[in-house]
Every structure is written in C-alpha cells, then in structure tokens.
Write an enzyme that holds these catalytic residues in place. Structure first.
Site, mmCIF file in Angstrom:
data_model
loop_
_atom_site.group_PDB
_atom_site.id
_atom_site.type_symbol
_atom_site.label_atom_id
_atom_site.label_comp_id
_atom_site.label_asym_id
_atom_site.label_seq_id
_atom_site.Cartn_x
_atom_site.Cartn_y
_atom_site.Cartn_z
ATOM 1 N N LYS A 117 0.840 -1.202 0.000
ATOM 2 C CA LYS A 117 0.000 0.000 0.000
ATOM 3 C C LYS A 117 0.873 1.250 0.000
ATOM 4 C CE LYS A 117 -3.914 -1.842 2.683
ATOM 5 N NZ LYS A 117 -4.974 -1.632 1.673
ATOM 6 N N ARG A 137 -10.377 -11.441 2.057
ATOM 7 C CA ARG A 137 -11.254 -12.496 1.537
ATOM 8 C C ARG A 137 -10.615 -13.868 1.671
ATOM 9 N NH1 ARG A 137 -11.448 -9.388 -4.107
ATOM 10 N NH2 ARG A 137 -11.030 -7.695 -2.645
HETATM 11 N N1 BES Z 1 -8.113 -3.708 4.465
HETATM 12 C C1 BES Z 1 -8.262 -3.294 3.118
HETATM 13 C C2 BES Z 1 -9.541 -2.486 2.871
HETATM 14 C C3 BES Z 1 -9.672 -1.175 3.597
HETATM 15 C C4 BES Z 1 -9.390 0.003 2.938
HETATM 16 C C5 BES Z 1 -10.153 -1.107 4.867
HETATM 17 C C6 BES Z 1 -9.539 1.213 3.567
HETATM 18 C C7 BES Z 1 -10.315 0.100 5.522
HETATM 19 C C8 BES Z 1 -10.014 1.269 4.860
HETATM 20 C C9 BES Z 1 -8.286 -4.522 2.208
HETATM 21 O O1 BES Z 1 -7.503 -5.582 2.630
HETATM 22 C C10 BES Z 1 -7.761 -4.087 0.880
HETATM 23 O O2 BES Z 1 -6.637 -3.737 0.824
HETATM 24 N N2 BES Z 1 -8.612 -4.113 -0.137
HETATM 25 C C11 BES Z 1 -8.223 -3.726 -1.445
HETATM 26 C C12 BES Z 1 -8.718 -4.763 -2.420
HETATM 27 C C13 BES Z 1 -8.140 -4.619 -3.801
HETATM 28 C C14 BES Z 1 -6.666 -4.958 -3.772
HETATM 29 C C15 BES Z 1 -8.878 -5.543 -4.722
HETATM 30 C C16 BES Z 1 -8.839 -2.355 -1.742
HETATM 31 O O3 BES Z 1 -9.962 -2.104 -1.307
HETATM 32 O O4 BES Z 1 -8.159 -1.548 -2.345
HETATM 33 MN MN MN Z 2 -5.518 -5.437 1.997
#
Ligand code: BES
Ligand code: MN
Ligand code: ZN
Length: 523
Positions: free
Chosen positions: A303, A377
């Site tokens: 990230k 997931r």
């Molecule tokens: N934990 C994150 C989602 C999240 C984002 C929670 C902001 C709280 C605040 C999750 O694991 C994630 O990174 N999701 C990705 C999925 C994508 C890679 C398909 C996302 O939402 O960008």
């Molecule tokens: Mn994630």
C-alpha cells in the site's frame, strides 16, 4: 460510570445537572396551545418520543420561554443550553439538549442526545448528572440513552501519558420524576449498558496499534474475555492452521514473523438441549466470522505510505464479533452462536506470498493471487469453511474488506451483501431497529466473470469495477449453500471526526445490530 434510577419529583431532584430534551420550535410544548399537554399525549407512531422540558415546573418553563424568545433556545438537534441555578429546581444546573423536529425522533437520535449531553458536561468538569426519563419513550428510549451515554464517555487516548481521567462521568441517574421505575425500564438500562460496553471493548481492541495488538495478543484478549463472561474459547495456533490445510489463511500469514491464530468462541444457551447430541434441526447455529488482520501493509502489492497506519484497524471485523459475543454471553439469547476470528498480519517479506501464486484453500478450491492486498477475503474463506465444519448453519461475516464500499457508502453506512434474501433482510431489519445505518449492495451472477482465473478456480481480485461486490462474492463462494450475510465495515469502523456525541476514532459499529439480531432470534 454508575447508572441508577431515581424517583423524586423533578423539582426536588438534587443533582449537579438535570438534563432535559427539548423539541424544535413549532413542535415544542412551549407554545400556548400545547402548554397543558404532556409528552404522553403526543401522537403515537414514532418509536420513541421525548421533549421532557414539558415536565419542568412552570417557573422553570417561564425561563425557557424567555430564552426561546431571545433565540438562544431553538431545540435544534444537539443544541446545548446550560442554565445555572435554574428557578424552580433543586438541581444546581439545567442542561437543555435540542432534540430537533418531533417527528424525526429515533433510537439513534436518543443515543446522540445522551452522548452530546455527556460529552458537553464532561468537558466542563461535571461528574454527575440526572437524565429525565419520565414519559420519555419507555424502555426503547432508556436503552438508547444508556447506550449513547456510555459510548460517549470514551476517548481513544490511552497512550497519552497525561490522560484526562478527571473528565469521566461517575454517575448518571435516570430520573423517573416520582414514578417508580419498572422492571422493563431496569432491564432496558441493563441491555443498553451491556451493548455499549461491548462497543467500547471493540473500540479498545481496534484502537490498539499493531505492535500492541498482534494475533497472539488478540487471542489472549479473547481468552480473557471468554473466561470473564463464561464462553468457551479455543485458539488454533500456526501448526494447527497448517495441519488443517487452511492454505488461504496460511498464505497471508506466511509473510509475517508474528504467528497467526484462529480464535474460536462458542456460546451455548443455558436452556437448550445440546445440539451436538440432539441434532435439533430447527434451531440454527449462527457462525459469526470477523476479519482479524492486525496490520495490513498490502504485502508484496504494498500500500502507499500515506494512510497505511490506518491499517492497524483491519481487525475491526474480528473485534466486532468478539464484542457481540461479550454482549450475548450476558444477554443469554436462546440461540447457539460460534465466533471465528482468523488473525494474522499481512506483511511483505522473503517468505511472503506473491502475485501470481496459486494456493489451495481449506475447502479445496484453488485461488490465483492477483493482488496480495486482497488478503481479507482469503482469511475469511478458510474461516467460513471451518465454521461450517464446526456446525454453523448460518454464516455472518464482518470485515474491513474494501476501500470500494467507502466510496459507495461513506463512513456512516455499512454495506450488506448476500444471496439469501431472508437473512439479508433479517440483518437489515435489525440494523433499523438498533438505529444503525446499513444498506444492501448487490451480489450478481454476472459479476462472477470478474474474478475468474485462467489458471485456478478463482482469482482473488475482480478489479476496480463493483469492487465491494466482487470481494463479497468471493467470500460467499466459500459459504456455498449455507445462508450467508457479509457486512463490509471498512467505512464504518472508524470516525474521522470528533462528533458532539462521540470521540474521533473507532466506533464499535455493527455491535448493536448483531446483538439485536441474535437476541431477537432466540427470544
Ligand atoms: N483492508 C483493506 C480495505 C480497507 C481500505 C479497509 C480502507 C479500511 C479502509 C483490504 O484488505 C484491501 O486492501 N482491499 C483492497 C482490495 C483490492 C486490492 C482488490 C482495496 O480495497 O483496495
Ligand atoms: Mn488489503
Ligand atoms: Zn485488509
């Protein structure tokens, strides 16, 4: 905070601060035509009603007329007006909290009124108050007031070396104005306390930074809570996770030096026959599954640095389920409940799983990893499979699963997903009854195309389009035919702003809804 009932007449109530609610102009009882009316005469229909200024002695109300005429008192929602040495009252001060338009009164508003009063008074060095509940809407309102007060009496500043202890409220008296408090009111106050304390427990867990909330610590906290409230608790360690072939959970965990844990809690109602012996076909076993990623760096698909610190909250779904279990252990509904929290970090390292890897989940389904940041997931997939193995016949998961749900619904509203209309509706109805914002988002056969893999059964991402839906559906693939509802709490887990009724930070959102659901199933 101590909460008790008091039955002296309002005028004689000796308290540092008496708190009453007041409706907005046009609907306030201060108009001539309404002067003789009491709250209980108000039109029925709204679930709760308030406007307890009407119950004040004439002398005090005359004072309010003046304030109203000068424009200082309007009754607008969450307005606060503090009077010192109010005429006609034994109370040292009178706090009037604006309740807005009478027809808009709701459970959620009652919580916010109580929370606003609480935080307003705390900030002014008050430690004790009396809240007028006489004719204020019965048990529903009393529960909401207690919930709102306890949730408001919380700050997320544990690691300040000079914490503001003196800012705590020690006692809230619920003042019935001479009428004895009924068993129903007492039970409602107790229910409110249990639910709000469970929310604050969730908030404490979510607020902990990842160096102080590893999977191991989360497991220890679960065991401590379970022991305190009489729940069964079992922790699967790394070896057991591997030997049970939980390949999806393991894939995420393998990049971290912190060993993963799978936390399993069980609530057995005291007066139901043992399902494991009788098979009891008609009583469901609810399997609650909460994402417990104690820190989500994104892994190799790392990230951006900017907001990464927020990912200490990526175990909020797991914390929510622990909070729900804490509450039902005390409320004792007649329904069996399991809670599973797959807990791990998602880290990049020489051992980490990589984009392109193919892994085999506990269910046997193979998964191509397209993005290691879609880890939630994966951990949910194996936890759902294991929940079914443990006997769950209905699955409900809560997870900070996607940024996409926040784009769709913002910070106020949880996204609700599932194929099973009956159970999705049950959750939505409970949300409404509990005064939490939740909204259905679609699952649809056609979206399946988006997360197909060329090499394996499934891919772990479906791209940007319908991102919250494809993430939900991926999880749902592992529920199979078992009724399943998914709550994406990525937006609602955290409040970016300080509110008059609630501190900035973790919210505990979801606990009231799920507790309402479980207690309405089993009673
Ligand atoms: N934990 C994150 C989602 C999240 C984002 C929670 C902001 C709280 C605040 C999750 O694991 C994630 O990174 N999701 C990705 C999925 C994508 C890679 C398909 C996302 O939402 O960008
Ligand atoms: Mn994630
Ligand atoms: Zn995550």
């Amino acid at each position: 905070m101590k909460i008790d009932f008091e039955s002296v007449a309002l005028a004689q109530c000796e308290t540092p601060v008496l708190v009453v609610a007041c409706f907005e102009s046009g609907s306030t009882p201060l108009r001539d035509s309404e002067r003789s009316r009491t709250v209980s005469d108000q039109p029925k229909g709204s679930p709760v009603s308030s406007g307890t200024v009407e119950l004040l002695p004439a002398e005090t109300r005359a004072l309010l007329e003046e304030l109203k005429a000068s424009g200082e008192l309007t009754g607008k929602a969450l307005e606060t007006t503090l009077l010192h040495r109010p005429a006609g009252l034994a109370a040292k001060k009178l706090l009037i909290v604006g309740a807005g338009k009478k027809e808009k009164v709701s459970t959620d508003l009652m919580r916010r009124l109580a929370g606003t009063a609480m935080r307003y008074l705390r900030a002014r060095g008050v430690h004790e108050l009396a809240w007028v509940v006489q004719d204020a809407g019965g048990p529903v309102a009393v529960q909401a007031v207690v919930e709102g007060a306890i949730v408001a009496d919380y700050d997320a500043d544990r690691y300040r070396t000079e914490p503001n202890f003196e800012r705590r409220i020690d006692r809230m008296a619920l003042t019935t104005g001479g009428a004895p408090s009924s068993d129903a009111l007492r039970a409602a106050a107790e229910r409110g306390r249990i639910i709000a304390e469970a929310q604050n427990f969730v908030r404490d867990l979510v607020n902990e930074p990842s160096n102080r909330m590893t999977p191991t610590i989360l497991a220890e906290q679960s065991q401590k809570m379970a022991a305190r409230f009489g729940l069964e608790c079992r922790i699967l360690d790394a070896d057991e996770i591997r030997s049970r072939k939980m390949g999806a959970l393991w894939a995420v965990a393998q990049g971290s030096d912190e060993p993963p844990k799978l936390i399993v809690l069980r609530y057995e109602p005291p007066d139901l026959p043992d399902a494991r012996q009788s098979g009891a076909p008609h009583s469901p076993v609810i399997g609650l599954v909460g994402k417990g990623v104690t820190f989500d760096t994104g892994g190799i698909s790392i990230k951006p640095a900017e907001a990464m610190h927020e990912m200490k909250t990526d175990m909020a779904g797991g914390a929510t389920m622990l909070g729900v279990m804490q509450a039902i252990a005390q409320l004792k509904p007649r329904v069996r409940v399991l809670a599973l929290v797959p807990a791990t970090e998602n880290m990049p390292s020489g051992k980490a799983y990589k984009p392109g890897d193919v892994i085999t989940s506990m269910s046997g389904k193979t998964i191509e990893i397209l993005n290691t940041d879609a880890e939630g997931r994966l951990v949910l997939a194996d936890a759902l499979t294991y929940a079914k193995e443990l006997g769950a016949t209905v699955l409900i998961d809560a997870a900070t699963l996607t940024g996409a749900v926040t784009i769709a619904l913002g910070n106020t509203t949880t996204g609700v997903f599932g194929w099973n209309k009956e159970w999705v509706d049950k959750v939505l109805k409970s949300a409404e009854a509990a005064g939490e914002r939740m909204w259905p988002l679609p699952v649809d056969e056609e979206y399946r195309e988006l997360y197909k893999s060329t090499i394996a059964d499934l891919a772990n991402t479906g791209g940007r389009y319908a991102g919250a839906s494809t993430a939900a559906m991926f999880v749902g693939e592992f529920a199979g035919d078992t009724p399943w509802v998914h709550l994406d709490i990525a937006g609602t887990r955290w409040s970016n702003e300080e509110k008059p009724y609630r501190a900035k930070g973790p919210t505990g959102h979801g606990v009231p809804t799920l507790v309402h659901l479980l207690t309405s199933l089993g009673n």
